[in-house]
Design a protein around this motif. Sequence first.
Motif, mmCIF file in Angstrom:
data_model
loop_
_atom_site.group_PDB
_atom_site.id
_atom_site.type_symbol
_atom_site.label_atom_id
_atom_site.label_comp_id
_atom_site.label_asym_id
_atom_site.label_seq_id
_atom_site.Cartn_x
_atom_site.Cartn_y
_atom_site.Cartn_z
ATOM 1 N N ARG A 272 0.818 -1.211 0.000
ATOM 2 C CA ARG A 272 0.000 0.000 0.000
ATOM 3 C C ARG A 272 0.855 1.266 0.000
ATOM 4 N N TYR A 273 1.926 1.247 0.784
ATOM 5 C CA TYR A 273 2.719 2.454 0.959
ATOM 6 C C TYR A 273 3.496 2.816 -0.295
ATOM 7 N N THR A 274 4.014 1.814 -0.994
ATOM 8 C CA THR A 274 4.855 2.101 -2.155
ATOM 9 C C THR A 274 4.054 2.509 -3.386
ATOM 10 N N LYS A 275 2.739 2.386 -3.329
ATOM 11 C CA LYS A 275 1.939 2.855 -4.456
ATOM 12 C C LYS A 275 1.970 4.381 -4.512
ATOM 13 N N GLN A 276 2.016 4.898 -5.723
ATOM 14 C CA GLN A 276 2.067 6.337 -5.916
ATOM 15 C C GLN A 276 0.848 6.814 -6.704
ATOM 16 N N VAL A 277 0.418 8.001 -6.375
ATOM 17 C CA VAL A 277 -0.653 8.664 -7.113
ATOM 18 C C VAL A 277 -0.035 9.813 -7.902
ATOM 19 N N ILE A 278 -0.250 9.797 -9.205
ATOM 20 C CA ILE A 278 0.237 10.871 -10.076
ATOM 21 C C ILE A 278 -0.896 11.874 -10.260
ATOM 22 N N LEU A 404 2.197 38.237 4.792
ATOM 23 C CA LEU A 404 0.953 37.741 4.230
ATOM 24 C C LEU A 404 1.257 37.020 2.924
ATOM 25 N N PHE A 405 0.515 35.979 2.684
ATOM 26 C CA PHE A 405 0.676 35.229 1.437
ATOM 27 C C PHE A 405 -0.468 35.590 0.501
ATOM 28 N N GLU A 406 -0.092 36.027 -0.672
ATOM 29 C CA GLU A 406 -1.089 36.324 -1.702
ATOM 30 C C GLU A 406 -0.897 35.326 -2.842
ATOM 31 N N GLY A 407 -1.877 34.514 -3.050
ATOM 32 C CA GLY A 407 -1.793 33.474 -4.069
ATOM 33 C C GLY A 407 -2.714 32.328 -3.711
ATOM 34 N N ILE A 408 -2.287 31.125 -4.058
ATOM 35 C CA ILE A 408 -3.107 29.954 -3.813
ATOM 36 C C ILE A 408 -2.270 28.859 -3.165
ATOM 37 N N LEU A 409 -2.862 28.209 -2.192
ATOM 38 C CA LEU A 409 -2.305 27.026 -1.543
ATOM 39 C C LEU A 409 -3.248 25.857 -1.819
ATOM 40 N N LEU A 410 -2.690 24.763 -2.283
ATOM 41 C CA LEU A 410 -3.499 23.586 -2.586
ATOM 42 C C LEU A 410 -2.881 22.391 -1.872
ATOM 43 N N GLY A 411 -3.590 21.873 -0.885
ATOM 44 C CA GLY A 411 -3.147 20.690 -0.169
ATOM 45 C C GLY A 411 -3.930 19.472 -0.614
ATOM 46 N N ILE A 412 -3.220 18.381 -0.924
ATOM 47 C CA ILE A 412 -3.855 17.149 -1.402
ATOM 48 C C ILE A 412 -3.257 15.969 -0.637
ATOM 49 N N THR A 413 -4.133 15.108 -0.123
ATOM 50 C CA THR A 413 -3.717 13.871 0.530
ATOM 51 C C THR A 413 -4.466 12.715 -0.108
ATOM 52 N N PRO A 414 -3.781 11.816 -0.820
ATOM 53 C CA PRO A 414 -4.471 10.697 -1.477
ATOM 54 C C PRO A 414 -4.480 9.439 -0.619
ATOM 55 N N TYR A 415 -5.542 8.685 -0.725
ATOM 56 C CA TYR A 415 -5.671 7.370 -0.095
ATOM 57 C C TYR A 415 -6.077 6.370 -1.173
ATOM 58 N N ILE A 416 -5.330 5.289 -1.302
ATOM 59 C CA ILE A 416 -5.597 4.268 -2.317
ATOM 60 C C ILE A 416 -6.344 3.126 -1.648
ATOM 61 N N THR A 417 -7.517 2.801 -2.177
ATOM 62 C CA THR A 417 -8.322 1.731 -1.606
ATOM 63 C C THR A 417 -7.832 0.379 -2.119
ATOM 64 N N GLU A 418 -8.450 -0.689 -1.596
ATOM 65 C CA GLU A 418 -8.024 -2.043 -1.964
ATOM 66 C C GLU A 418 -8.300 -2.348 -3.424
ATOM 67 N N ASN A 419 -9.389 -1.809 -3.965
ATOM 68 C CA ASN A 419 -9.724 -2.042 -5.371
ATOM 69 C C ASN A 419 -9.137 -0.974 -6.286
ATOM 70 N N ASN A 420 -8.094 -0.285 -5.814
ATOM 71 C CA ASN A 420 -7.309 0.666 -6.612
ATOM 72 C C ASN A 420 -8.054 1.960 -6.916
ATOM 73 N N GLN A 421 -9.102 2.245 -6.189
ATOM 74 C CA GLN A 421 -9.713 3.562 -6.289
ATOM 75 C C GLN A 421 -8.956 4.545 -5.401
#
Length: 517
Positions: A272-278, A404-421
């Motif tokens: 599970r851990y070594t799988k990567q999401v592009i 102050l930060f002017e712009g955009i921040l995008l945080g993404i956390t992926p979780y890979i399920t057992e059926n590869n979703q």
Amino acid sequence: MKQEKRWYALKWVILTFILFNLCACASMENGSFEKDAAKLHALLQNQTAPSPLPAKPKPQFKKPVLKPIADESVNPLNRRITVAFKELDYHKVFYFLACQCGLNLMLDPELEKAIPPEKQKITFTFKNFTVEEILRKVCELLDVSYKVERGVLWIKPYEEKFFYLDFLPFVKQSNLNIGGDVLGGSSNGGGSNGGSSNEDEVSNPLTGEFRISGFMGRESLDMYAQIKDAIKEMLSSDGKFIINRTVGVLYVKDRPSRIEIIARYIKALKERYTKQVILDVKIIEVSLSRDVNRGIDWLDLSNYLMGTNRVAFNTLGGTVSMENTETPVRITISGNPSIDAILSFLGKYGKVKILSNPRIRVLHAQPALISVGTSIGYIKKIEKETSSESGTTTTSMTVDTSSLFEGILLGITPYITENNQVILQIVPIKSDILELEKAQFEGGSYFVTLPKVNLREMSSIIKTKPGDLVVIGGLILEKKENNEKRVEIPIIDKIFRKKQNYSSKTELVILIRVKVD
């Protein structure tokens, strides 16, 4: 009388004859007599004593060849045999298997303590199996281990194994905090238990707060800490382990059954851990046309995309209200949607500007951050301290700055399920600095900056499949600008001037294509 004389004469004749014979026998050799006597004695013994029954031969195992194997490349355990035992002691079973392969045998003394008495008698039947297969099954039954080294079959109660973990030695943290007090009050104050007075109502203004918070700290993201806690639960009372974070090596010594459980656990983690999401991400800002008052009509997107594409509004991030398009919208497009087609669709509503176009790889359950913008510093606080000593006055100033930060921040956390979703936790935050007003005090000698910032933020959880395109929209910002036109002629420029107020709207759109490597 005559008859009596004759009888005595006859006696003497007979006696003389007997003495003569005795003398003749005495003249025979002593050795010959003794031999005849021995033969006669043996003959009498054979005729009187019964013959003893022959003893049954005792079963013996074939002795092993007590020398190392000449060719180490040949596995002696590959020999196929057919064998059957019924309630045979395990010592003899191992001895028999070692003999069949011509191996020496070494039994660890701790086997007596490790194997309970009810398991020391073994019954099995194997037909045309290799010795290695039989040995493996017997060791599995007794929960012991074996190894062949330099012609010796070693049987031990414990097994030692090294695991190479290949996990990152450092730990990331993810902190989500969206929302706040919309009425500008303080949420720390509170009235008294016995009622509130007018002073309490003044000191505790009305508040209205809605906040979404989330935190993924070291405990939830530290793989080594999780493995350490899990192994403690899996080990037996006599088991031991050592874990090295720097090189990523785990050493475990325990009964083979416990080692097998730990091996399956480590294998599942690594899969599970070594799988990567592009993630192919496009962050787009659409300057809406003046005739577009309510933003992009996302319902029209399903009619715009043709072919095998399918548009779904059912996401896990919450309900989507299409009555008001200013509500953040989360859309999943399945099939093979074209990015150019979507950009063309957005172009119908205004000028399209791509702010960022990153392509990132993220490991399972690891947070990623995309930041595009500018950091602007300002004076936050000024402290003035005056001290007097020996008639001398000293003044010191302390200036506290911030940014102050002017712009955009995008945080993404992926979780890979057992059926590869893939389940994505997406947090976009768009900040725009509208004004940096300077506030002066003490006759204009000092001033601080009072920033005015417009924020657009949301949090969403979306379930997708590899190849899908996630669209996040509805984050609309209205900007107001004051423009003054005047004639550049002295004196009359104050007469011929005109103030114009402009209002423009922009909508932030995020496109994310998901792939699993």
